[in-house]
Design a protein around this motif. Structure first.
Motif, PDB file in Angstrom:
ATOM      1  N   ASN A 288      33.359   4.234 -25.710  1.00 34.11           N
ATOM      2  CA  ASN A 288      33.753   5.220 -26.726  1.00 34.11           C
ATOM      3  C   ASN A 288      34.457   6.414 -26.087  1.00 34.11           C
ATOM      4  O   ASN A 288      34.149   7.578 -26.362  1.00 34.11           O
ATOM      5  N   THR A 289      35.395   6.123 -25.205  1.00 33.16           N
ATOM      6  CA  THR A 289      36.152   7.171 -24.529  1.00 33.16           C
ATOM      7  C   THR A 289      37.618   6.751 -24.471  1.00 33.16           C
ATOM      8  O   THR A 289      38.056   5.918 -25.263  1.00 33.16           O
ATOM      9  N   VAL A 290      38.378   7.325 -23.551  1.00 28.57           N
ATOM     10  CA  VAL A 290      39.805   7.021 -23.408  1.00 28.57           C
ATOM     11  C   VAL A 290      40.059   6.542 -21.983  1.00 28.57           C
ATOM     12  O   VAL A 290      39.290   6.862 -21.066  1.00 28.57           O
ATOM     13  N   PRO A 291      41.124   5.759 -21.771  1.00 23.47           N
ATOM     14  CA  PRO A 291      41.389   5.224 -20.423  1.00 23.47           C
ATOM     15  C   PRO A 291      41.495   6.296 -19.340  1.00 23.47           C
ATOM     16  O   PRO A 291      41.090   6.072 -18.195  1.00 23.47           O
ATOM     17  N   SER A 292      42.017   7.467 -19.679  1.00 19.43           N
ATOM     18  CA  SER A 292      42.183   8.521 -18.672  1.00 19.43           C
ATOM     19  C   SER A 292      40.851   9.031 -18.144  1.00 19.43           C
ATOM     20  O   SER A 292      40.800   9.713 -17.117  1.00 19.43           O
ATOM     21  N   ALA A 293      39.738   8.714 -18.843  1.00 16.65           N
ATOM     22  CA  ALA A 293      38.416   9.122 -18.353  1.00 16.65           C
ATOM     23  C   ALA A 293      38.084   8.425 -17.042  1.00 16.65           C
ATOM     24  O   ALA A 293      37.296   8.931 -16.249  1.00 16.65           O
ATOM     25  N   PHE A 294      38.705   7.262 -16.813  1.00 17.37           N
ATOM     26  CA  PHE A 294      38.517   6.556 -15.545  1.00 17.37           C
ATOM     27  C   PHE A 294      39.550   7.088 -14.552  1.00 17.37           C
ATOM     28  O   PHE A 294      40.491   6.396 -14.161  1.00 17.37           O
ATOM     29  N   SER A 295      39.370   8.316 -14.148  1.00 24.40           N
ATOM     30  CA  SER A 295      40.408   9.036 -13.407  1.00 24.40           C
ATOM     31  C   SER A 295      40.783   8.358 -12.100  1.00 24.40           C
ATOM     32  O   SER A 295      41.946   8.418 -11.681  1.00 24.40           O
ATOM     33  N   THR A 296      39.826   7.690 -11.446  1.00 24.35           N
ATOM     34  CA  THR A 296      40.128   7.082 -10.154  1.00 24.35           C
ATOM     35  C   THR A 296      41.087   5.902 -10.267  1.00 24.35           C
ATOM     36  O   THR A 296      41.738   5.540  -9.287  1.00 24.35           O
ATOM     37  N   ARG A 297      41.190   5.295 -11.431  1.00 27.98           N
ATOM     38  CA  ARG A 297      42.050   4.123 -11.585  1.00 27.98           C
ATOM     39  C   ARG A 297      43.151   4.314 -12.622  1.00 27.98           C
ATOM     40  O   ARG A 297      44.057   3.478 -12.717  1.00 27.98           O
ATOM     41  N   TYR A 298      43.092   5.390 -13.373  1.00 25.43           N
ATOM     42  CA  TYR A 298      44.066   5.581 -14.441  1.00 25.43           C
ATOM     43  C   TYR A 298      45.485   5.721 -13.873  1.00 25.43           C
ATOM     44  O   TYR A 298      46.435   5.135 -14.418  1.00 25.43           O
ATOM     45  N   GLU A 299      45.639   6.493 -12.801  1.00 25.41           N
ATOM     46  CA  GLU A 299      46.964   6.675 -12.198  1.00 25.41           C
ATOM     47  C   GLU A 299      47.510   5.341 -11.688  1.00 25.41           C
ATOM     48  O   GLU A 299      48.706   5.062 -11.811  1.00 25.41           O
ATOM     49  N   ALA A 301      46.805   2.433 -12.923  1.00 23.93           N
ATOM     50  CA  ALA A 301      47.190   1.664 -14.101  1.00 23.93           C
ATOM     51  C   ALA A 301      48.535   2.126 -14.647  1.00 23.93           C
ATOM     52  O   ALA A 301      49.352   1.309 -15.091  1.00 23.93           O
ATOM     53  N   LEU A 302      48.797   3.442 -14.610  1.00 20.22           N
ATOM     54  CA  LEU A 302      50.097   3.968 -15.045  1.00 20.22           C
ATOM     55  C   LEU A 302      51.220   3.455 -14.158  1.00 20.22           C
ATOM     56  O   LEU A 302      52.295   3.073 -14.651  1.00 20.22           O
ATOM     57  N   ARG A 306      54.548   1.148 -15.187  1.00 22.79           N
ATOM     58  CA  ARG A 306      55.952   1.469 -14.868  1.00 22.79           C
ATOM     59  C   ARG A 306      56.608   0.323 -14.105  1.00 22.79           C
ATOM     60  O   ARG A 306      57.757  -0.046 -14.391  1.00 22.79           O
ATOM     61  N   GLU A 307      55.890  -0.263 -13.164  1.00 23.83           N
ATOM     62  CA  GLU A 307      56.449  -1.365 -12.382  1.00 23.83           C
ATOM     63  C   GLU A 307      56.718  -2.578 -13.265  1.00 23.83           C
ATOM     64  O   GLU A 307      57.742  -3.268 -13.093  1.00 23.83           O
TER      65      GLU A 307
END
Length: 314
Positions: A288-299, A301-302, A306-307
Motif C-alpha cells: 500500500n505504498t508507491v514504487p519510489s518508497a523502495f529508494s535503494t532500487r527505484y533509481e 528501475a528508472l 530509459r534503457e
C-alpha cells in the motif's frame, strides 16, 4: 451417576455435562447475518481458498518482505506494520464493522471469480451481484476493488473488463506463463503471483538472491519446501524446476562456493515479459505504498525503463 445426584442436578436447574466429544461445538463459526454463502458448485475451490485467505497471504507477503528483504524504509510503513502486529494481539470483537463485512464479501467474490475462471466461464457483473447481499450491493465497486487487489497480489493476474455494455470480465496474467499462469492444471489456480514475489526479492537483493534468502522469505509466507501448498502445489519443484525450465528463473551454483550453495537470478523470459519497475509497482501494491518508497532500487528501475525505451526506438 447415582440416581440421587441426578435428581439434585435436575432440581437445581443445572445442565448435566455432555460427553466431551458429542458436546463439542463446531470449530467453524456460523456466518454473520446477511452474508452470502458459497453455492454448492466449486466447493473444493471455496474450501481451499477460504474467505479472507487472500488478505492473509497479502499481509504475510508484505510483512515478510518488510522484515527481511530491504522493504520501504519509511517510518510510516514501519508504524503500519507495528499497528498490524499489535492489532493481531488485541481481543477479538464480536461486533463486525461494515469494513469487516466488505472485506469478507470481497473474499467470497475472489472465490467466485477464480472458480468461474477455472471453469472457463465468462465473469459477469450480474452473477457477481447475486452472491453479494442486497444491503451491500451499493458498495459493489469498493468490493470489486478489494477483490481485484487480492487477486492481483496473490495470483499475479489482473481482472479486466472486456465488455462495458454487458459488464463482462476476464483474468489476464501479468506474465506470459503457459495457460494464463496455471502451470498445474489439476489445481487450476495461477502461480504468477508467487513468481512475481520471487522476482521482487531477487531485484531487491541486488539482482541475485541466495537460495537460503528465497526460502526464508517464502517460509514467512507459509510456503515451505517439500510441503504442498493449497495454492501453489509443491513449491520446490515449481521454483527450481518449472520456473527454471520456462526460463523465468535462473538457478545456479554460486561460483567458487565450497561447500556448494545456490542462488536465483531473473531468467531471460522474466526480462522479456516484465521489468524492474513493474515488479516494484507490484510490490508497492502489496505494501500500500508507491514504487519510489523502495529508494535503494527505484533509481535502478528508472534507468532500466530509459534503457528499454531507447532500445525500442533503435
Amino acid at each position: 451417576m447415582p440416581l440421587r445426584q441426578r435428581k439434585k442436578l435436575k432440581a437445581s436447574g443445572r445442565p448435566q455435562a455432555k460427553d466431551e466429544t458429542s458436546g463439542r461445538q463446531s470449530a467453524q463459526a456460523p456466518a454473520a447475518e446477511g452474508e452470502s454463502q458459497p453455492s454448492s458448485s466449486g466447493v473444493t475451490t471455496r474450501r481451499k481458498v477460504a474467505a479472507g485467505s487472500c488478505d492473509a497471504l497479502k499481509q504475510q507477503g508484505a510483512a515478510s518482505t518488510t522484515a527481511s528483504i530491504d522493504a520501504p524504509g519509511t517510518s510510516s510503513s514501519k508504524r503500519a506494520i507495528k499497528r498490524k502486529q499489535s492489532s493481531s494481539q488485541a481481543p477479538v470483537s464480536t461486533v463486525r464493522s461494515p469494513r469487516d463485512a466488505l472485506t469478507n464479501i470481497a473474499g467470497t467474490l475472489v472465490q467466485f471469480i477464480m472458480h468461474t475462471s477455472k471453469k472457463k466461464k465468462p465473469i459477469m457483473k450480474a452473477d457477481m451481484l447475486k452472491i453479494i447481499p442486497k444491503k451491500y450491493q451499493k458498495d459493489f465497486l469498493e468490493i470489486l476493488k478489494r477483490a481485484t487487489c487480492n487477486i492481483e497480489v496473490v495470483f499475479g493476474v489482473d481482472l479486466k473488463e472486456v465488455d462495458s455494455t454487458e459488464h463482462s470480465y476476464t483474468l489476464v496474467s501479468k506474465m506470459n506463463l503457459p495457460n494464463n499462469g496455471v502451470l498445474n492444471r489439476s489445481r487450476g489456480l495461477p502461480q504468477t503471483g508467487l513468481l512475481m514475489n520471487i522476482l521482487a526479492v531477487i531485484f531487491l537483493k541486488g539482482n541475485s538472491a541466495s537460495e537460503e534468502t528465497i526460502w526464508e522469505f517464502l517460509n514467512k509466507m507459509k510456503v515451505f519446501a517439500g510441503k504442498r501448498h493449497f495454492l501453489f502445489g509443491e513449491p520446490r519443484k515449481l521454483i527450481t524446476k518449472d520456473f527454471v525450465k520456462l526460463k523465468y528463473l535462473e538457478y545456479r551454483q554460486v561460483p567458487n562456493s565450497d561447500p556448494a550453495c545456490y542462488e536465483f537470478l531473473w531468467g531471460p523470459r522474466a526480462y522479456a515479459e516484465t521489468s524492474k519497475m513493474k515488479v516494484l509497482e507490484f510490490l508497492a501494491k502489496i505494501h500500500n505504498t508507491v514504487p519510489s518508497a523502495f529508494s535503494t532500487r527505484y533509481e535502478e528501475a528508472l534507468r532500466d525503463e530509459r534503457e528499454r525505451a531507447e532500445a525500442s526506438d533503435t
